[in-house]
Design an enzyme around this catalytic site. Structure first.
Site, PDB file in Angstrom:
ATOM      1  N   ARG A 200     -64.770  -1.368  40.968  1.00  0.00           N
ATOM      2  CA  ARG A 200     -63.726  -0.246  40.521  1.00  0.00           C
ATOM      3  C   ARG A 200     -63.966   0.883  40.530  1.00  0.00           C
ATOM      4  O   ARG A 200     -65.476   1.226  40.642  1.00  0.00           O
ATOM      5  CB  ARG A 200     -63.277  -0.548  39.033  1.00  0.00           C
ATOM      6  CG  ARG A 200     -64.300  -0.509  38.091  1.00  0.00           C
ATOM      7  CD  ARG A 200     -63.641  -0.754  36.918  1.00  0.00           C
ATOM      8  NE  ARG A 200     -64.829  -0.736  35.759  1.00  0.00           N
ATOM      9  CZ  ARG A 200     -65.127   0.279  35.174  1.00  0.00           C
ATOM     10  NH1 ARG A 200     -64.684   1.644  35.375  1.00  0.00           N
ATOM     11  NH2 ARG A 200     -66.035   0.038  34.035  1.00  0.00           N
ATOM     12  N   TYR A 237     -53.583   2.006  42.840  1.00  0.00           N
ATOM     13  CA  TYR A 237     -52.306   2.582  42.441  1.00  0.00           C
ATOM     14  C   TYR A 237     -52.643   3.878  41.910  1.00  0.00           C
ATOM     15  O   TYR A 237     -53.788   4.103  41.644  1.00  0.00           O
ATOM     16  CB  TYR A 237     -51.674   1.798  41.246  1.00  0.00           C
ATOM     17  CG  TYR A 237     -52.517   1.316  40.187  1.00  0.00           C
ATOM     18  CD1 TYR A 237     -52.635   2.132  38.873  1.00  0.00           C
ATOM     19  CD2 TYR A 237     -53.402   0.048  40.437  1.00  0.00           C
ATOM     20  CE1 TYR A 237     -53.695   1.542  38.102  1.00  0.00           C
ATOM     21  CE2 TYR A 237     -53.988  -0.352  39.241  1.00  0.00           C
ATOM     22  CZ  TYR A 237     -54.384   0.137  38.163  1.00  0.00           C
ATOM     23  OH  TYR A 237     -54.912  -0.269  37.226  1.00  0.00           O
TER      24      TYR A 237
END
Length: 724
Positions: A200, A237
């Site tokens: 991430r 996103y």
């Protein structure tokens, strides 16, 4: 003479509970905030020094976002970005596979779907829970306070330094490696690697927009973007007011396990290894990964866990990842922790005593256990590789998942469960619906059997029966209204914003009332279905209450139809077809006012005038089926056995056919209308205060249409029948 006045100081005031929360993550803080607002003394014990959430971004779908708004937190104020669409690209080519506009679907949901930075949400919750401003006493946060053990029966926690703290409730919000969980019998569950891990990282939006290779992927703002291959995927996103893009790169754990030395969120990942894992993806996608800052690249195992036998024991409840750790494939992990915290507060309002805690926690579990595990199951299926889905014969239906996930309000649902529980315990209550007082002559007695049939028929011809119906259709909350529906009834649409109508009819010239008349006013909930025992469905509008201002129609409607009728005064003041004001009251206490103005006559609708060829429908939920009539629920209480019924069953009154010989009705429409409903206490409305309170709490999001319809000839609903 003795003073008969009551000394309010002598009345024992409810005392707050002492709540001990273990963990100051998102779940712990939302629980603290919600319980603070209920008026309790909240203490939070956090093992770290700063209690600072450092993750990336988080989804706030409608089910979670609505709860945060209820608690006073608006996602927009902390940089939240509304998710307006989902787009999936083919990983090997970068071509678009499909695109869904969730903004159009968003009208189904009461609250928007926001994407926010986890740290920003954490900080906002911490300030609201522990700050001096706001409802209730500020929660106290104890940092560097690691909890060693929990005594669920005595409601005591022991810290690592050996000190103990006593409370009335203990909440374990201490994450996937929870210590609190082990104090629940059978709760010694250990998380395990799900087989997948995730890199991430965050990237500034302008870094992507300035590169021609990657600019294409962020042209649409507010989109959740995915690249899904056989056994690996990349999700992107926006957050932080669209200035940052959040990335999650999910892949088989064995391909990055050398980088993972622990099980936390802060393991630093290898950029070279990440690029190797995604080498089969298109150059434009690898160009995104190339931009990751290796010093900030994190990698962690996606942990799963066997189902807990219970979320509660004695006076301990575990929530969030401590109770049901979530994989990230539907973005519901944080949302379910938020639901847990708010639901826990809902069963512990001010006035709850320490003796009540155990049974209140049982209500909490009943409201949360099945739902949390069902979404867990959906999430596991959504994260399966293509081959695994095929091997297990599983099918993904994201619309079904979304409807279940988004279409729930944990506060409304749990509050309703608590009220049912409290009523079931109060043996002084008589559970009564507006039901029959015994058979009596009424409007549905066939004319041929009437002892004065000739005179009655002549009276009808001399004085035609007429009606004037004013109606206001409005948008409201499904999660609020659905608590009225008895078993078997449900909304047909998963949307949380639904339609209902306040309708008031004045009848005149009624032969069975010696040419007199009366008025009735009811709440009609649209888009309802009833599931029969054989699984088939009946569709209609549900009528939970009908007020009337005359005893005779109330009694006959209750006895012969089982309709939910109550008495109230109904005053209709008209203004020459241009408008009216309707007041709903009881002995001078008004608890509802409804106005319509600027009514204009509509052209008559001729048979077939509006018929047209079927419209070709695009993707999305199908239109609701045609309604077959009006539902209501008959209930007859058992004498001497409070809480039991002699009989109860659903009734359907089919749409009535036109009255023979009646002239076409005249219809007048307007967009100018208003609804005002007031709650009154038991002294002002001794027999109706519970109804007035419920009606006043009903959200009204806006008027859809308002009408006046004038008709001759009145139907008697004699076609009403029990459904099965």
């Amino acid at each position: 003479m003795a003073d008969s006045s009551v000394d309010s100081s002598a009345i024992e005031q409810p005392k707050p509970l002492r709540i001990l929360i273990i963990g100051a993550g998102i779940g712990g803080l939302i629980t603290a905030l919600a319980l603070r607002q209920q008026g309790h003394d909240v203490q939070i014990f956090e093992s770290s020094k700063l209690a600072q959430e450092t993750g990336a971004a988080i989804h706030l779908a409608s089910n979670a976002n609505g709860l945060l708004r209820r608690m006073g937190l608006d996602a927009e104020a902390i940089g939240g970005v509304e998710c307006v669409g989902v787009i999936e690209y083919i990983p090997q080519t970068g071509a678009v596979k499909y695109q869904v506009d969730t903004a159009k679907m968003g009208k189904m949901w009461q609250h928007p779907w926001h994407l926010v930075h986890r740290a920003h949400l954490h900080t906002a919750l911490k300030e609201l829970a522990t700050g001096s401003e706001g409802k209730g006493q500020a929660a106290k946060l104890h940092v560097a306070s690691r909890v060693q053990s929990v005594d669920a029966k005595n409601c005591t926690i022991t810290l690592e330094d050996g000190s103990t703290v006593q409370g009335d409730v203990v909440v374990g919000a201490d994450g996937v490696h929870s210590r609190a969980r082990t104090s629940i019998p059978g709760g010694d569950k250990h998380p395990f690697d799900s087989g997948k891990s995730a890199f991430r990282f965050l990237l500034p939006t302008d870094v992507l927009s300035s590169d021609p290779q990657t600019a294409e992927f962020i042209k649409k703002t507010g989109y959740l973007t995915m690249w899904i291959a056989e056994d690996r995927r990349l999700i992107m996103y926006p957050c932080v007011n669209n200035t940052m893009m959040n990335f999650v790169a999910i892949h088989p754990s064995k391909e990055s396990e050398a980088d993972i030395t622990g099980a936390g969120w802060q393991e630093t990942g290898s950029k070279a290894r990440m690029l190797e894992i995604y080498k089969s993806f298109a150059p434009s996608i690898r160009a995104i990964l190339e931009k990751a800052d290796e010093s900030k690249l994190k990698v962690w195992q996606l942990l799963d866990m066997e189902q807990m036998p219970s979320f509660i024991h004695e006076k301990l409840a575990v929530i969030g990842d401590a109770a049901h750790p979530f994989l990230p494939h539907q973005g519901q992990g944080g949302g379910q922790a938020i639901e847990d915290g708010v639901a826990l507060a809902a069963v512990l309002p001010m006035g709850t005593t320490p003796a009540d805690v155990k049974e209140r926690l049982q209500i909490f579990e009943e409201c949360r256990y099945e739902r949390a595990h069902k979404i867990q199951s959906f999430t596991r299926t959504a994260g399966m590789d293509t081959a695994e889905l095929a091997a297990k014969g599983e099918k993904l239906d994201m619309m079904v998942y979304m409807a279940y996930n988004f279409g729930h309000d944990a506060w409304d649902y749990t509050t309703n469960a608590l009220q049912k529980h409290l009523k079931s315990k109060d043996k002084s209550l008589r559970f009564r619906s507006p039901i029959e007082f015994g058979a009596a002559p009424g409007p549905r007695r066939p004319l041929c059997f009437h002892p004065n049939a000739t005179e009655l028929n002549a009276l009808r011809q001399k004085t035609p029966e007429t009606s004037r119906t004013y109606s206001i259709k409005f948008r409201t909350s499904r999660t609020y209204l659905q608590n009225l529906l008895p078993a078997g009834f449900a909304f047909t649409s998963p949307a949380t914003a639904v339609s209902a109508t306040i309708s008031c009819t004045t009848l005149d010239g009624m032969a069975w009332l010696a040419s007199g008349g009366y008025s009735h006013l009811g709440l009609y909930i649209h888009g309802i279905n009833y599931t029969k025992r054989d699984g088939s469905k009946v569709f209609g509008t549900y009528l939970p209450v009908l007020f009337e201002n005359l005893a005779d129609p109330i009694i006959t409607g209750r006895d012969e139809l089982g309709m939910p009728k109550l008495f109230a005064d109904i005053d209709v003041k008209e203004n020459a077809d241009k408008g009216c004001e309707i007041a709903l009251s009881w002995r001078g206490t008004t608890f509802g006012t409804f106005t319509l103005s600027d009514l204009n006559e509509e052209p008559p609708v001729m048979n077939g005038e509006h018929s047209a060829a079927p419209v070709q429908r695009g993707p999305g939920p199908p239109p609701p089926p045609p309604e077959q009539g009006t539902f209501f629920y008959r209930y007859v209480p058992a004498v001497g056995e409070p809480g039991k019924s002699d009989v109860e069953y659903p009734v359907l009154a089919p749409k009535p056919e036109a009255v023979a010989g009646a002239t076409p009705p005249k219809s007048f429409a307007t967009k100018t209308a208003s609804i005002s409903l007031q709650a009154e206490d038991w002294q002002a409305l001794p027999t109706l205060h519970h109804v007035s309170e419920w009606l006043a709490g009903m959200p009204i999001y806006g008027v859809e249409e308002a009408k006046l319809v004038r008709s001759t000839g009145v139907t008697d609903l004699s076609g009403a029948r029990r459904i099965e």
